[in-house]
Enzyme design. Structure first.
Site, PDB file in Angstrom:
ATOM      1  N   CYS A 142       0.818  -1.213   0.000  1.00  0.00           N
ATOM      2  CA  CYS A 142       0.000   0.000   0.000  1.00  0.00           C
ATOM      3  C   CYS A 142       0.857   1.270   0.000  1.00  0.00           C
ATOM      4  O   CYS A 142       1.579   1.507  -0.952  1.00  0.00           O
ATOM      5  CB  CYS A 142      -0.984  -0.034   1.169  1.00  0.00           C
ATOM      6  SG  CYS A 142      -2.290   1.215   1.040  1.00  0.00           S
ATOM      7  N   LYS A 163     -12.314   7.568  -3.869  1.00  0.00           N
ATOM      8  CA  LYS A 163     -11.613   6.493  -3.173  1.00  0.00           C
ATOM      9  C   LYS A 163     -11.994   5.135  -3.756  1.00  0.00           C
ATOM     10  O   LYS A 163     -13.177   4.842  -3.959  1.00  0.00           O
ATOM     11  CB  LYS A 163     -11.964   6.544  -1.685  1.00  0.00           C
ATOM     12  CG  LYS A 163     -11.279   5.503  -0.818  1.00  0.00           C
ATOM     13  CD  LYS A 163     -11.711   5.673   0.635  1.00  0.00           C
ATOM     14  CE  LYS A 163     -11.019   4.692   1.550  1.00  0.00           C
ATOM     15  NZ  LYS A 163     -11.442   4.859   2.966  1.00  0.00           N
ATOM     16  N   SER A 192      -8.389  -0.317  -0.676  1.00  0.00           N
ATOM     17  CA  SER A 192      -8.756   0.864   0.104  1.00  0.00           C
ATOM     18  C   SER A 192      -7.669   1.915  -0.087  1.00  0.00           C
ATOM     19  O   SER A 192      -6.672   1.934   0.626  1.00  0.00           O
ATOM     20  CB  SER A 192      -8.893   0.516   1.594  1.00  0.00           C
ATOM     21  OG  SER A 192      -9.181   1.682   2.342  1.00  0.00           O
ATOM     22  N   HIS A 233      -4.656  -4.948  -0.458  1.00  0.00           N
ATOM     23  CA  HIS A 233      -4.611  -5.473   0.912  1.00  0.00           C
ATOM     24  C   HIS A 233      -5.119  -6.903   1.034  1.00  0.00           C
ATOM     25  O   HIS A 233      -6.148  -7.159   1.673  1.00  0.00           O
ATOM     26  CB  HIS A 233      -5.428  -4.575   1.832  1.00  0.00           C
ATOM     27  CG  HIS A 233      -4.832  -3.225   2.044  1.00  0.00           C
ATOM     28  ND1 HIS A 233      -3.759  -3.004   2.873  1.00  0.00           N
ATOM     29  CD2 HIS A 233      -5.162  -2.021   1.504  1.00  0.00           C
ATOM     30  CE1 HIS A 233      -3.448  -1.722   2.860  1.00  0.00           C
ATOM     31  NE2 HIS A 233      -4.279  -1.103   2.041  1.00  0.00           N
ATOM     32  N   GLU A 235      -3.876  -8.947   2.961  1.00  0.00           N
ATOM     33  CA  GLU A 235      -3.712  -9.318   4.364  1.00  0.00           C
ATOM     34  C   GLU A 235      -4.933  -8.980   5.221  1.00  0.00           C
ATOM     35  O   GLU A 235      -5.044  -9.447   6.362  1.00  0.00           O
ATOM     36  CB  GLU A 235      -2.472  -8.629   4.961  1.00  0.00           C
ATOM     37  CG  GLU A 235      -2.663  -7.185   5.402  1.00  0.00           C
ATOM     38  CD  GLU A 235      -2.616  -6.176   4.259  1.00  0.00           C
ATOM     39  OE1 GLU A 235      -2.702  -4.965   4.538  1.00  0.00           O
ATOM     40  OE2 GLU A 235      -2.487  -6.596   3.083  1.00  0.00           O
ATOM     41  N   ARG A 247     -15.715   3.916  10.737  1.00  0.00           N
ATOM     42  CA  ARG A 247     -14.943   5.060  11.235  1.00  0.00           C
ATOM     43  C   ARG A 247     -15.176   6.295  10.381  1.00  0.00           C
ATOM     44  O   ARG A 247     -15.315   7.410  10.891  1.00  0.00           O
ATOM     45  CB  ARG A 247     -13.451   4.716  11.257  1.00  0.00           C
ATOM     46  CG  ARG A 247     -13.030   3.779  12.370  1.00  0.00           C
ATOM     47  CD  ARG A 247     -11.521   3.767  12.547  1.00  0.00           C
ATOM     48  NE  ARG A 247     -10.813   3.390  11.339  1.00  0.00           N
ATOM     49  CZ  ARG A 247     -10.496   2.146  11.019  1.00  0.00           C
ATOM     50  NH1 ARG A 247     -10.832   1.143  11.824  1.00  0.00           N
ATOM     51  NH2 ARG A 247      -9.845   1.880   9.909  1.00  0.00           N
TER      52      ARG A 247
END
Length: 303
Positions: A142, A163, A192, A233, A235, A247
């Site tokens: 990332c 995004k 993301s 990502h 992971e 959030r």
């Protein structure tokens, strides 16, 4: 012969509950082999969650791996106590004389800051240069991947119109790559990020391995075989994107729900993990390739 981490690291309990074999110091010392030495430079605020995500994948190997948790030397974490960091982490200053078979540089939540204005950019430059001499193979993730592409390859980063957020199918461009053995043609990968890499700035020293024509580049390899750059990502756990969405909403942002994450688009449902197998494949391929090619003597790494 599994991953070796500190005996009282909180991630250990989670891994053992999931069936990941974690070796204690006494048992590891009895085995007459050279374990692989791996390092994780954790740039994320929630250190415990991130270290659990990566140790889960590294710990699935049949090889013995000593994992060192590393942090930026001067950076003060706002979300992880100094006591926790002192107990389980070493600063880069403390490990920079060592050599590693494999090293991971994670992402960081600083997408809107120019690289040169990041508080610890000077140390990042030193760390990236150090990976060329003290690490056999590095995986940049990332923001870490964006920073390394910028530094090593002069790749241009730009901010996208919106995004990229959700779980999306990608295309394997190099199925013969040792990093991608066993992967399906169009794996699902969590995304993301606000930024992408300008394709026109990718030079002949890089090869694109995984791509999404609409969302942007996903995985690239340095042709000298010393590093890979993974912009997304694999992971992530089930709730990583969901928690990020919650959030953002709590912060008053108009972030849409992560695409393709919730069953039937129902944000009250439990997110499904549809990328776990590819995450394990990627890391097992990476570890296996390191095992096959790294020098037996650690001090020969980088020569």
């Amino acid at each position: 012969m599994p991953i070796r981490i500190p005996d009282d690291l909180p991630a250990r309990k989670t891994l053992e509950q999931e069936g990941v074999y974690v070796m204690d110091s006494t048992r590891a010392a009895r085995q007459d082999i050279r374990p692989l030495e791996f390092g994780l430079l954790n740039l994320m605020p929630n250190k415990e969650r991130t270290e659990t995500q990566f140790t889960r994948l590294i710990g699935a190997t049949p090889l013995q791996i000593n994992l060192s948790l590393v942090r930026i030397t001067e950076h003060q974490s706002k979300h992880t106590s100094e006591e926790y960091l002192n107990s389980f982490y070493q600063t880069w200053e403390e490990v920079k004389e060592r050599k590693f078979d494999g090293f991971i540089v994670t992402g960081a939540p600083i997408a809107n800051i120019p690289f040169e204005e990041v508080r610890y950019w000077k140390e990042m430059l030193e760390i990236m240069a150090w990976t060329r001499t003290n690490v056999h193979h590095t995986m940049f993730i990332c923001w870490g991947a964006q920073a390394a592409l910028h530094h090593f390859h002069q790749a241009r980063r730009y901010r996208m119109d919106k995004k990229a957020f959700g779980v999306f199918r990608h295309q394997i461009l190099k199925p013969g790559s040792p990093w991608l053995r066993g992967m399906s043609d169009s794996p699902i990968i969590p995304v993301s990020r606000y930024n992408d890499i300008d394709r026109a700035s990718i030079g002949d020293d890089l090869e694109v391995l995984i791509d999404n024509p609409e969302l942007g580049l996903c995985m690239l390899e340095r042709k000298d075989g010393r590093a890979v750059y993974f912009l997304n990502h694999l992971e992530y756990d089930n709730r990583s994107l969901a928690d990020e969405y919650e959030r953002d909403i709590a912060a008053g942002l108009d972030t849409p729900p992560p695409a393709n994450l919730y069953p039937n688009g129902d944000t009250s449902a439990v997110p499904e993990n549809r990328w776990r197998s590819h995450a394990h494949l990627l890391f097992q391929n990476w570890i296996n390739e390191i095992y096959q090619t790294t020098p037996y003597k650690l001090d020969e790494i980088g020569q």
